[in-house]
Design an enzyme around this catalytic site. Structure first.
Site, PDB file in Angstrom:
ATOM      1  CB  THR A 184      43.487  43.265  37.245  1.00  0.00           C
ATOM      2  OG1 THR A 184      44.861  43.116  36.904  1.00  0.00           O
ATOM      3  CG2 THR A 184      42.682  42.294  36.391  1.00  0.00           C
ATOM      4  CG  ASP A 185      47.655  46.023  35.009  1.00  0.00           C
ATOM      5  OD1 ASP A 185      47.459  44.908  35.539  1.00  0.00           O
ATOM      6  OD2 ASP A 185      48.753  46.619  35.095  1.00  0.00           O
ATOM      7  CD  GLU A 186      47.430  39.965  35.917  1.00  0.00           C
ATOM      8  OE1 GLU A 186      47.352  38.861  35.344  1.00  0.00           O
ATOM      9  OE2 GLU A 186      47.781  40.099  37.094  1.00  0.00           O
ATOM     10  CE  LYS A 216      38.864  41.428  38.699  1.00  0.00           C
ATOM     11  NZ  LYS A 216      37.961  41.736  39.855  1.00  0.00           N
ATOM     12  CE1 TYR A 256      42.392  38.079  38.871  1.00  0.00           C
ATOM     13  CE2 TYR A 256      44.435  38.719  37.797  1.00  0.00           C
ATOM     14  CZ  TYR A 256      43.377  39.023  38.623  1.00  0.00           C
ATOM     15  OH  TYR A 256      43.273  40.269  39.196  1.00  0.00           O
TER      16      TYR A 256
END
Length: 354
Positions: free
Chosen positions: A134-136, A163, A159
């Site tokens: 993810t870009d998060e 990741k 989260y």
């Protein structure tokens, strides 16, 4: 090819499985999914009778199971999508995120390395482990700029931290052990079959029910929206042609504030399913306490995957949203079944508020 997909009963995973079966007639899929709250076999009905798709219910943290499946199926690709993915749930219960996203990824890498080392020279050269992220993991942007493949990691939620850890493990297995990996970091996905806790399906369902549409804070948080089928095409491009050891950012080039997204949903519902009283659905918008640690803006520079692999999104935000809303209106049985047994539409993640 033989492709092992983890998390293939989830939102993105099931879209990838359906795409492979429908568009890649020479490929076989082994679909490994634990069927947690967000995994649904109903998302796989289109492929349930295909001889090229096999579903196995199981946990990626089960080393013996993963090893046995690799030995039996002999995949050319592992596409690792299994993950806990909802920020609010990670605030409420982070342990599951560490277990699945970190321990699960380690277990899969450990099994994949042993399997890869046992292959013959040609199969070893052709094998790929594709980790989907993810870009998060990059944290939060200001008003300008974009995430690139070189952006330093700065995760800010349980989260995204889990990741980020899994991304680092994947690259460590490549640099230390030579495992041939590729990695993708995507922006916010939307489309059919998305679990109703996420913003777009939740707003559709609450809009149809005449309930308040809860928008965090002022609704000015910005995300880059990517239609799930465009993401799936990007995944295939990367595990087919991506360079070993490289990461590729995948974005939809569709930045919108959360409030703009909700207003778009309201306008489409006004057109496709008007309220009985004739009033606009936007009257239901309600601003609520913001998410703890809510990142302000994400935006992806997808130039690398465009240049190297020729991928670009086919859907605009407008066309993708229209297709998505029509799908939810035409498939009420799918999401009503979920609301009846697994998710009541309530909010999570307030335990971290101060």
């Amino acid at each position: 090819m033989k492709i092992l997909v983890t998390g293939g009963a989830g939102f993105i995973g099931s879209a990838l499985v359906r795409h492979i079966v429908a568009n890649r007639p020479d490929d076989e899929v082994l679909n490994l999914d634990k069927l947690t709250y967000a995994g649904t076999l109903t998302s796989l009905r289109a492929v349930e009778h295909s001889p090229r798709h096999r579903f196995v219910r199981g946990d990626i943290t089960d080393r013996a199971l993963v090893g046995a499946l690799l030995a039996e199926f002999r995949p050319d690709r592992i596409v690792h999508l299994a993950a806990e993915s909802h920020v609010d749930r990670s605030i409420e219960g982070p342990a599951a995120f560490i277990e699945t996203n970190v321990v699960g990824t380690f277990t899969l890498l450990d099994a994949a390395l042993a399997y890869w080392r046992g292959l013959g020279p040609e199969a070893r050269a052709g094998f790929r482990f594709h980790h989907v992220s993810t870009d998060e993991v990059f944290g939060s942007l200001g008003a300008e700029g974009y995430f690139t493949e070189d952006t330093p990691y700065a995760p800010r939620s349980p989260y995204s931290a889990s990741k980020a850890a899994s991304d680092h493990l994947v690259m460590a297995w490549h640099h230390t052990h030579g495992l041939p990996v590729v990695l993708t970091n995507c922006s916010n996905n939307y489309g059919p079959y998305q679990f109703p806790e996420k913003l777009i399906p939740l707003m559709v369902i609450k809009g149809l029910a005449g309930e308040p549409l809860p928008v965090y804070g002022k609704g000015d948080n910005v995300r880059d929206w990517l239609f799930v089928d465009d993401h799936v095409r990007a995944l295939c491009a990367v595990f087919d042609r991506g360079r070993v050891g490289e990461t590729y950012n995948v974005g939809g080039n569709a930045e919108r504030t959360n409030l703009e997204v909700v207003n778009t949903i309201c306008a489409l519902l006004d057109e496709l399913r008007p309220r009985p009283d004739g009033q606009p659905h936007a009257r239901q918008i309600s601003f609520v306490t913001d998410r703890p640690g809510h990142d302000h803006r994400y935006a992806i520079d997808a130039g690398k995957i465009r240049r190297e692999l020729g991928w670009a999104p086919l859907e605009t935000f407008e066309s993708g949203m229209a297709a998505t809303i029509r799908w939810y209106l035409g498939n009420e049985a799918w999401w009503r079944d979920i609301l009846a047994g697994r998710y009541d539409g309530g909010r999570l993640g307030l335990t971290g508020a101060v």
